[in-house]
Design an enzyme around this catalytic site. Structure first.
Site, mmCIF file in Angstrom:
data_model
loop_
_atom_site.group_PDB
_atom_site.id
_atom_site.type_symbol
_atom_site.label_atom_id
_atom_site.label_comp_id
_atom_site.label_asym_id
_atom_site.label_seq_id
_atom_site.Cartn_x
_atom_site.Cartn_y
_atom_site.Cartn_z
ATOM 1 N N GLU A 204 0.810 -1.216 0.000
ATOM 2 C CA GLU A 204 0.000 0.000 0.000
ATOM 3 C C GLU A 204 0.845 1.268 0.000
ATOM 4 O OE1 GLU A 204 -2.993 -0.184 3.036
ATOM 5 O OE2 GLU A 204 -4.036 -1.836 2.043
ATOM 6 N N LYS A 336 -15.441 -1.528 3.046
ATOM 7 C CA LYS A 336 -14.777 -1.951 1.816
ATOM 8 C C LYS A 336 -15.851 -2.528 0.906
ATOM 9 C CE LYS A 336 -10.387 -3.188 4.077
ATOM 10 N NZ LYS A 336 -9.557 -4.322 4.557
#
Length: 428
Positions: A204, A336
């Site tokens: 990430e 999410k």
């Protein structure tokens, strides 16, 4: 009144070079929407099912079956429907639990593309279309990855993410500027201390440094905040994603880097000690996804002090979030969209959380694409917070850049600064 006229789908690549699903939806007025879906490395076992092909292609990770399901299964049910009717038709297309047959990656690609096409038909951004009004749009406070461990960095640290939250920033642009400064300063400090890995990035975009302890990661982050010229806590606070499900072994939590095993109570006490020593305002997945008794204890101990976020615990499921609300577990939910499979389903989770006074954090996944729809969702939902990753790697900066664009081009307000470094409870 418009209707879906055509759906196309294909196999694309995510930020780890693995296949993912993309779809294009065209409405009968010519409006269209395109979307690609992400994939998570630290996926909760209860989230919607991501369909993979198996076999030899891409080490079994191909998604040609999911793509074919869009064409053969979903498109016949969706073509001719108005956009507002599509998500219900997608849900009805798979009677199995969690879209096991068709694939949540197939379903979500269509759901997102339809929402984008509908926004285009209304001549609005997706954020404005989801907001449903003409008032100022709420830009979220960013949670920015600085140091990575767990499944995002090959176990370099036991804790998965150490993040900076620019709680004192007065605009989104300033928030990203501050976060980028902390990230770059952390790199310089790590290199000066002999960690050559600082020139690399984790999944990430954070630094995957093999530090001796999790406590050392917190100390490095504080050093980076101060060296960048900011006051820890007042200007830049800290969030951690424990991702405890990843290191639960035979009923105990295993800190492999430190060669220690902890009970639920001991792990909560350890995190509580970190909160005493450092300006931590948000803790995600402090315990494993099925450790409900432990989570109740954690909420009693940590809930009054920090934002206690459930990710693997809730997996963007109205049912599991409802259980958490009923049991008084956690006080915030990570959202999410691919955990749910539908834009409307994730919207329901946002609404349920808000009705119960839970905070909401919209999140990307470790396997992302350059698509930026997540930014629009966070703004349209008035979520208040967003977690994308770091300020490095284009699949991360694409989301930040979209929010910067919205701040420059739309009527917006920013969700910060936070008083006392704490997020406001009411996100509406």
């Amino acid at each position: 009144m418009t209707a879906v006229e055509k759906i196309q789908a294909w196999e694309a690549l995510d930020s780890r070079g693995r296949p993912t699903v993309a779809a294009r939806v065209v409405l009968d007025d010519g409006s269209e929407g395109v979307a690609t879906v992400p994939s998570g490395a630290s996926a909760g076992s209860h989230e919607a099912h991501e369909l993979r092909d198996g076999g030899s292609r891409y080490a079994g990770r191909g998604v040609r079956t999911a793509v074919a399901n869009i064409t053969a299964v979903l498109a016949p049910r969706v073509v001719g429907l108005e956009p507002a009717e599509v998500d219900a038709a997608l849900a009805a297309a798979d009677s199995s639990a969690s879209f096991t047959t068709v694939g949540a990656n197939a379903v979500l690609a269509v759901s997102l593309a339809v929402h984008r096409a509908a926004a285009a038909a209304h001549g609005r951004s997706l954020a404005r279309y989801l907001a449903g009004d003409d008032g100022p749009l709420l830009l979220p406070m960013p949670m920015v990855n600085i140091l990575s461990g767990g499944a995002h960095a090959g176990g370099a640290l036991d804790i998965q993410d150490f993040l900076a939250i620019p709680v004192g920033a007065a605009s989104f642009a300033e928030a990203i500027e501050w976060s980028g400064a902390v990230r770059d300063t952390a790199t310089r400090i790590a290199l000066a201390r002999g960690y050559g890995q600082a020139v690399l990035v984790a999944d990430e975009g954070g630094l995957g440094l093999p530090l001796e302890t999790n406590h050392a990661a917190l100390e490095l982050l504080i050093d980076a905040i101060e060296a960048a010229g900011y006051t820890p806590g007042a200007q830049v606070a800290i969030a951690i994603d424990v991702a405890a499900t990843q290191f639960l072994r035979d009923g105990r939590y295993r800190f492999a880097r430190e060669d220690r095993d902890l009970t639920s109570e001991q792990l909560v006490a350890e995190v509580g000690d970190w909160c005493d020593r450092f300006p931590i305002v948000s803790v995600e997945d402090v315990l494993a996804e099925d450790d409900w008794d432990g989570w109740r204890y954690a909420t009693e101990v940590l809930g009054p002090r920090v934002e206690l976020v459930g990710d693997d615990l809730f997996v963007t499921s109205p049912r599991l979030l409802g259980r958490g609300i009923g049991d008084g577990v956690a006080n915030s939910v990570l959202v999410k969209v691919n955990q749910n499979g539908l834009v409307s389903g994730a919207t329901d989770v946002i609404a349920l959380a808000r009705s119960a006074g839970y905070r909401t954090v919209v999140s990307a996944r470790s396997g992302e694409t350059e698509d930026s729809w997540l930014s629009d969702l966070s703004v349209g939902w008035r979520a208040g917070q967003i977690k994308v990753g770091s300020t490095h790697r284009s699949e991360r900066t694409a989301k930040w850049n979209r929010l910067l664009e919205l701040e420059a081009c739309e009527d917006t307000v920013f969700a910060g600064p936070w008083p006392d470094g704490r997020p406001v409870k009411e996100t509406a």
